[in-house]
Each structure stands twice: as structure tokens, then as C-alpha cells.
Design an enzyme around this catalytic site. Structure first.
Site, mmCIF file in Angstrom:
data_model
loop_
_atom_site.group_PDB
_atom_site.id
_atom_site.type_symbol
_atom_site.label_atom_id
_atom_site.label_comp_id
_atom_site.label_asym_id
_atom_site.label_seq_id
_atom_site.Cartn_x
_atom_site.Cartn_y
_atom_site.Cartn_z
ATOM 1 N N ARG A 54 -3.472 -0.995 3.633
ATOM 2 C CA ARG A 54 -4.785 -1.401 4.148
ATOM 3 C C ARG A 54 -5.457 -2.342 3.166
ATOM 4 O O ARG A 54 -6.002 -3.385 3.551
ATOM 5 C CB ARG A 54 -5.641 -0.155 4.380
ATOM 6 C CG ARG A 54 -7.082 -0.393 4.826
ATOM 7 C CD ARG A 54 -7.783 0.963 4.932
ATOM 8 N NE ARG A 54 -9.131 0.892 5.492
ATOM 9 C CZ ARG A 54 -10.246 0.832 4.757
ATOM 10 N NH1 ARG A 54 -10.150 0.804 3.428
ATOM 11 N NH2 ARG A 54 -11.439 0.811 5.336
ATOM 12 N N GLN B 198 -14.868 2.645 -1.959
ATOM 13 C CA GLN B 198 -14.900 1.661 -3.041
ATOM 14 C C GLN B 198 -16.306 1.551 -3.622
ATOM 15 O O GLN B 198 -17.300 1.660 -2.904
ATOM 16 C CB GLN B 198 -14.442 0.290 -2.530
ATOM 17 C CG GLN B 198 -12.963 0.252 -2.203
ATOM 18 C CD GLN B 198 -12.457 -1.151 -1.904
ATOM 19 O OE1 GLN B 198 -11.712 -1.357 -0.967
ATOM 20 N NE2 GLN B 198 -12.847 -2.111 -2.705
ATOM 21 N N HIS C 164 -15.310 -5.044 6.656
ATOM 22 C CA HIS C 164 -16.067 -4.529 7.810
ATOM 23 C C HIS C 164 -16.805 -5.619 8.591
ATOM 24 O O HIS C 164 -17.965 -5.449 8.985
ATOM 25 C CB HIS C 164 -17.031 -3.426 7.376
ATOM 26 C CG HIS C 164 -16.327 -2.237 6.790
ATOM 27 N ND1 HIS C 164 -15.527 -1.408 7.554
ATOM 28 C CD2 HIS C 164 -16.279 -1.762 5.528
ATOM 29 C CE1 HIS C 164 -15.024 -0.472 6.763
ATOM 30 N NE2 HIS C 164 -15.453 -0.663 5.546
ATOM 31 N N SER D 36 -16.216 4.484 4.691
ATOM 32 C CA SER D 36 -15.160 3.468 4.745
ATOM 33 C C SER D 36 -13.825 4.074 4.337
ATOM 34 O O SER D 36 -13.291 4.948 5.016
ATOM 35 C CB SER D 36 -15.551 2.278 3.870
ATOM 36 O OG SER D 36 -14.616 1.227 3.981
ATOM 37 N N LEU D 37 -13.287 3.650 3.204
ATOM 38 C CA LEU D 37 -12.037 4.214 2.697
ATOM 39 C C LEU D 37 -12.084 5.737 2.624
ATOM 40 O O LEU D 37 -11.073 6.420 2.848
ATOM 41 C CB LEU D 37 -11.766 3.638 1.309
ATOM 42 C CG LEU D 37 -10.744 4.371 0.442
ATOM 43 C CD1 LEU D 37 -9.354 4.158 0.981
ATOM 44 C CD2 LEU D 37 -10.860 3.949 -0.999
ATOM 45 N N GLN E 43 -12.289 0.467 12.536
ATOM 46 C CA GLN E 43 -13.154 0.617 11.356
ATOM 47 C C GLN E 43 -13.023 -0.578 10.422
ATOM 48 O O GLN E 43 -13.983 -0.995 9.786
ATOM 49 C CB GLN E 43 -12.789 1.908 10.611
ATOM 50 C CG GLN E 43 -13.713 2.240 9.446
ATOM 51 C CD GLN E 43 -12.975 2.767 8.234
ATOM 52 O OE1 GLN E 43 -12.155 2.073 7.647
ATOM 53 N NE2 GLN E 43 -13.257 4.005 7.873
#
Length: 310
Positions: free
Chosen positions: A115, A10, A199, A90-91, A248
Site C-alpha cells: 500500500r 502515519q 486520501h 487511515s493506516l 479508503q
């Protein structure tokens, strides 16, 4: 020539971002597959916007996954070689897992939509926040978070480079941590316009929903090593890969260590696979040794083909 691929998450999205790759059959086919999986026209969304629609987490996550996989497929179709290792921010880790044949693309698209929804719904609007702390070491930022918590949640969320750390948690605690960081010498503390505090421990309920969904999806052992965000480790057991994805969601993205771990494998070039140049910039600022490239358009993809073959 040893090179690595890293996939953005993102923050790299923009209206019309896929136009930079020209009329690529692989790009269009990848978006068609994702649109079919979600019963929604993702190509129209990314081509026409508006930007506010792309910025919604439930849209950003499947769009950026699809963009990363599309560029990966374009790379392979053009004769690009297999990287020595892959990772994602991340993603972006989900795109890395698709590239490594761990996860079927259609399953990944549906999974990241879930998610995103779970993350968005984990914390009521306005309760959480995130901020970027600039010019302060990770250790000092963690100190600021500990001082500011006061019974609430605030912690390091993205350790992006040695002088750019993102924090997340309860909005009030994040604000206190920003002031504490500035008192410790941070150059700037910038609140981020995000819809949820990613996170951090406030995402545990989202992680629980993700774990339920993951249990029903088939994973394979990777054909390329994938460095995960949460442990900076390569796993081959599908169950351990799933566990890392669950953790994560509420754990920090250890990007500085990921870049260092890639360099330790003897990699000389790290290429960002997807639109934008955010990760390439972070790689440069980590100063771990490898050259940073960005496959941000058709021309840079062609240039990367040439240098990785050299």
C-alpha cells in the site's frame, strides 16, 4: 465499563518509540514476526532510526501497523479486556482489522508495505501536496477547495477534529486552497512535509494496485466491530471490508464522525492503542463525550487496565 480502542497511523512514529513499553515479550515478538514477513529488521529500524528513515512512507506504514498490534498484544497478555468497538486512523484501520481477527498479521504487514509503495508511486515527487487547515469548519474548508481546484484535484483528506482539517491534491491547487481558506477565516494553513497526497483522487491508481493484492488475501468476519474510515460503518462481509479498504486510499478519513459513532454506542472511554497521543488529542477536541486515554507507555497501559476494569 464500555471502552473502544483506536489505532494511530502515519505521523505518530518516532525513533525509540517502543522503548516506552519496557522489555515486553509481546512487543519484541510482534516486531520479530513483522521483520520475518518483510525480510527486514524493523526492530533495529525503529530503535536506531534515523528519523528520516522512519518517515519514509514505505517504512512508516509497516512500522506503525506493527507498533499498534504490538501494544494490542501487550494489552491482552496483561489481562486487558475486549473493547466494544475498534477503529484506526487511515493506516491504523489495518491494525484494527488485525485486532479483530479479520486479517492475519503477517498478511497485513506485507499488504501495508505494498500500500505504501503504491501510494508513493502514484504521484511523481513534487506534483502533489497536503496542508493542515486550522480554525475553519469542514464545510468552509470544502468551499475553499472547490474555489481553488480550477481543473485540478484538491479536497478534504483528513477530517480530524472540528477545527483541524487536512487537504490534499495537486500542489498548486493545495496552495490556492490554503489562501482561500485563510480568506474564509482560517487561523492557519500549514503545508505538510509528506511524500504523497494521501486520501484524494490522485490515489486511485494506488487503490487499484491495492485491490489486486487484496483479492489474494483471506479475510474473516470480525470478532469485534470495526468502524471503517470511508463509510463510518461496521461491515461483517469480508468482501465489503476489502472494498472499504480500497476506497479508503482515495477518500477522506472521517475521524470526527468515527468518534461520534463510537460515542453513540454508549462507549465511555476511547483508548489510543499504540505509541504517541495524537488520536487521544483528536478525541478530546471532538468533544463527543467519551474520555480519551493513550496507551503510550507501560505505565499508561497499566493505568488503562485499572480504569477499564473499574
Amino acid at each position: 465499563m464500555s471502552f473502544a480502542f483506536v489505532f494511530p497511523g502515519q505521523g505518530s512514529q518516532s525513533v525509540g518509540m517502543m522503548q516506552a513499553y519496557g522489555d515486553s515479550a509481546e512487543v519484541r515478538q510482534t516486531f520479530a514476526e513483522a521483520s520475518e514477513a518483510l525480510h527486514e529488521d524493523l526492530w533495529a529500524m525503529v530503535a536506531e532510526g534515523p528519523a528520516e528513515r522512519l518517515a519514509l512512507t514505505v517504512n512508516t506504514q509497516p512500522l506503525m501497523l506493527t507498533a499498534g498490534v504490538a501494544v494490542w498484544r501487550a494489552w491482552r497478555a496483561a489481562g486487558g479486556g475486549m473493547p466494544a468497538v475498534v477503529a484506526g486512523h487511515s493506516l491504523g484501520e489495518y491494525a484494527a482489522l488485525v485486532a479483530a481477527d479479520v486479517l492475519a498479521f503477517a498478511d497485513a504487514v506485507r499488504l501495508v508495505r505494498l500500500r505504501a509503495t503504491a501510494m508513493q508511486e502514484a504521484v511523481p515527487a513534487g506534483v502533489g501536496g497536503m496542508a493542515a487547515i486550522l480554525g475553519l469548519s469542514p464545510e468552509r474548508v470544502e468551499q475553499a477547495c472547490q474555489e481553488a481546484a480550477q481543473g485540478q484535484v484538491v479536497s478534504c483528506a483528513n477530517l480530524n477534529d472540528p477545527k483541524q482539517i487536512v487537504i490534499a491534491g495537486h500542489a498548486e491547487a493545495v496552495a490556492r486552497a490554503c489562501e482561500a481558506a485563510k480568506a474564509l477565516g482560517a487561523k492557519r494553513a500549514l503545508p505538510l512535509p509528506v511524500s504523497a497526497p494521501f486520501h484524494c483522487a490522485l490515489m486511485r491508481s494506488a487503490a487499484e494496485r491495492l485491490a489486486v493484492a487484496l483479492a489474494d488475501i483471506g479475510f474473516n468476519a470480525p470478532v469485534i466491530p470495526v468502524l471503517n474510515n470511508v463509510d463510518v460503518a461496521v461491515e461483517s462481509d469480508p468482501l465489503r471490508i476489502k472494498d472499504a479498504l480500497v476506497r479508503q486510499a482515495y477518500s477522506p478519513v472521517r475521524w470526527i464522525e468515527i468518534v461520534q459513532a463510537i460515542a453513540a454506542r454508549g462507549v465511555t472511554r476511547i483508548a489510543e492503542c499504540g505509541p504517541g497521543k495524537v488520536l487521544a488529542g483528536l478525541v478530546k477536541r471532538c468533544d463527543a463525550g467519551p474520555e480519551a486515554l493513550a496507551l503510550a507507555d507501560a505505565a499508561s497501559l497499566q493505568q488503562a487496565l485499572e480504569v477499564t476494569k473499574g
